[in-house]
Write a protein that holds these residues in place. Structure first.
Motif, short mmCIF file in Angstrom:
data_model
loop_
_atom_site.label_atom_id
_atom_site.label_comp_id
_atom_site.label_asym_id
_atom_site.label_seq_id
_atom_site.Cartn_x
_atom_site.Cartn_y
_atom_site.Cartn_z
N ARG A 16 0.88 -1.29 0.04
CA ARG A 16 -0.06 -0.05 0.07
C ARG A 16 0.87 1.10 0.07
O ARG A 16 0.45 2.27 -0.62
CB ARG A 16 -0.80 -0.01 1.28
N LEU A 17 2.01 1.26 0.64
CA LEU A 17 2.86 2.29 0.68
C LEU A 17 3.63 2.57 -0.50
O LEU A 17 3.63 3.75 -1.17
CB LEU A 17 4.13 2.00 1.84
N ARG A 18 4.05 1.67 -1.35
CA ARG A 18 4.61 1.55 -2.50
C ARG A 18 3.48 2.25 -3.57
O ARG A 18 3.85 3.06 -4.49
CB ARG A 18 5.09 0.35 -3.07
N MET A 19 2.43 1.62 -3.47
CA MET A 19 1.30 2.33 -4.48
C MET A 19 1.03 3.64 -4.17
O MET A 19 0.76 4.47 -5.00
CB MET A 19 -0.01 1.43 -4.30
N TYR A 20 0.95 4.22 -3.01
CA TYR A 20 0.83 5.75 -2.57
C TYR A 20 1.80 6.36 -3.00
O TYR A 20 1.51 7.50 -3.50
CB TYR A 20 0.48 5.60 -1.02
N VAL A 21 2.96 6.08 -2.77
CA VAL A 21 4.32 6.76 -3.17
C VAL A 21 4.28 6.84 -4.81
O VAL A 21 4.35 8.07 -5.34
CB VAL A 21 5.36 6.20 -2.67
N ASP A 22 3.81 5.78 -5.55
CA ASP A 22 3.82 5.82 -6.96
C ASP A 22 2.60 7.05 -7.36
O ASP A 22 2.83 7.79 -8.29
CB ASP A 22 3.43 4.46 -7.58
N GLU A 23 1.39 6.98 -6.68
CA GLU A 23 0.40 7.64 -7.10
C GLU A 23 0.64 9.06 -6.91
O GLU A 23 0.27 9.97 -7.56
CB GLU A 23 -0.76 7.26 -6.30
N GLN A 58 12.32 -1.35 7.63
CA GLN A 58 12.83 -0.26 7.57
C GLN A 58 13.34 0.26 6.36
O GLN A 58 13.20 1.40 5.93
CB GLN A 58 13.89 0.20 8.70
N LYS A 59 14.21 -0.81 5.77
CA LYS A 59 14.83 -0.72 4.52
C LYS A 59 13.75 -0.59 3.39
O LYS A 59 14.02 0.59 2.49
CB LYS A 59 15.64 -1.63 4.19
N ALA A 60 12.99 -1.19 3.48
CA ALA A 60 11.80 -1.29 2.47
C ALA A 60 11.06 0.41 2.62
O ALA A 60 10.70 0.87 1.45
CB ALA A 60 10.64 -2.38 2.66
N ILE A 61 10.67 0.58 3.70
CA ILE A 61 9.94 1.88 3.74
C ILE A 61 10.82 2.92 3.19
O ILE A 61 10.64 3.89 2.58
CB ILE A 61 9.70 2.21 5.13
N ILE A 62 12.28 3.11 3.77
CA ILE A 62 13.20 3.96 3.26
C ILE A 62 13.22 4.07 1.63
O ILE A 62 13.50 5.16 1.10
CB ILE A 62 14.49 3.96 3.83
N GLU A 63 13.44 2.74 1.22
CA GLU A 63 13.55 2.64 -0.31
C GLU A 63 12.41 3.41 -1.07
O GLU A 63 12.64 3.92 -2.04
CB GLU A 63 13.73 1.26 -0.66
N MET A 65 10.44 5.58 -0.05
CA MET A 65 10.32 7.09 0.01
C MET A 65 11.45 7.75 -1.08
O MET A 65 11.27 8.59 -1.73
CB MET A 65 10.91 7.77 1.26
N VAL A 66 12.66 6.99 -1.07
CA VAL A 66 13.78 7.70 -1.96
C VAL A 66 13.51 7.23 -3.43
O VAL A 66 13.83 8.31 -4.15
CB VAL A 66 15.10 6.82 -1.36
N GLU A 67 12.97 6.22 -3.73
CA GLU A 67 12.49 6.01 -5.10
C GLU A 67 11.67 7.07 -5.61
O GLU A 67 11.51 7.56 -6.71
CB GLU A 67 11.72 4.77 -5.18
N GLY A 68 10.52 7.33 -4.69
CA GLY A 68 9.43 8.46 -5.03
C GLY A 68 9.97 9.89 -5.21
O GLY A 68 9.87 10.70 -6.13
N LEU A 86 12.53 13.86 4.25
CA LEU A 86 12.89 13.73 5.72
C LEU A 86 12.56 12.42 6.22
O LEU A 86 11.28 12.02 6.57
CB LEU A 86 12.20 14.98 6.36
N ILE A 87 13.60 11.89 6.57
CA ILE A 87 13.67 10.48 7.46
C ILE A 87 14.22 10.66 8.99
O ILE A 87 15.29 10.78 8.99
CB ILE A 87 14.06 9.42 6.78
N ASP A 88 13.11 10.60 9.85
CA ASP A 88 13.70 10.80 11.39
C ASP A 88 14.15 9.22 11.67
O ASP A 88 13.45 8.28 12.05
CB ASP A 88 12.74 11.19 12.33
N LEU A 89 15.38 9.10 11.55
CA LEU A 89 15.89 7.37 11.75
C LEU A 89 15.72 7.11 13.29
O LEU A 89 15.59 5.93 13.57
CB LEU A 89 17.37 7.46 11.46
N PRO A 90 15.89 7.79 14.40
CA PRO A 90 15.59 6.99 15.71
C PRO A 90 13.96 6.72 15.82
O PRO A 90 13.86 5.82 16.56
CB PRO A 90 15.88 8.35 16.64
N SER A 91 13.11 7.43 15.22
CA SER A 91 11.82 6.94 15.35
C SER A 91 11.33 5.85 14.33
O SER A 91 10.49 5.31 14.55
CB SER A 91 10.94 8.01 15.31
#
Length: 92
Positions: A16-23, A58-63, A65-68, A86-91
């Motif tokens: 769902r995240l990937r689809m949202y970022v693509d959209e 975490q890696k999948a979420i960051i990837e 966002m960076v692809e978008g 903006l990615i807040d790594l501690p959280s």
């Protein structure tokens, strides 16, 4: 030994995240508020907090966002526009 809590719905939420970022990054935005276009990640905070120890998620979420953001960089028409993620790594 500390056990990891089971995180449910990971595949569905990442899909769902990937689809949202693509959209959202299909075309460069045209409406800006105070000079900025702002978009939040569509994943709820408890899910993000539950994956603190799981680096694969975490890696999948960051990837995603960076692809978008790289797609928006390619789509921008003027060099004066900047694309920032903006990615807040501690959280995360």
């Amino acid at each position: 030994m500390k056990r990891r809590a089971k995180v449910r719905g990971v595949r569905r939420r990442l899909k769902r995240l990937r689809m949202y970022v693509d959209e959202q990054t299909h075309s460069f935005p045209t409406t800006f508020h105070d000079g900025y276009w702002h978009n939040k990640i569509p994943i709820d905070q408890p899910f993000l907090l539950s994956v603190e120890e799981n680096s694969r998620i975490q890696k999948a979420i960051i990837e995603a966002m960076v692809e978008g953001s790289s797609r928006l960089v390619r789509l921008r028409e003027e060099e004066r526009f900047r694309v920032v993620v903006l990615i807040d790594l501690p959280s995360l």
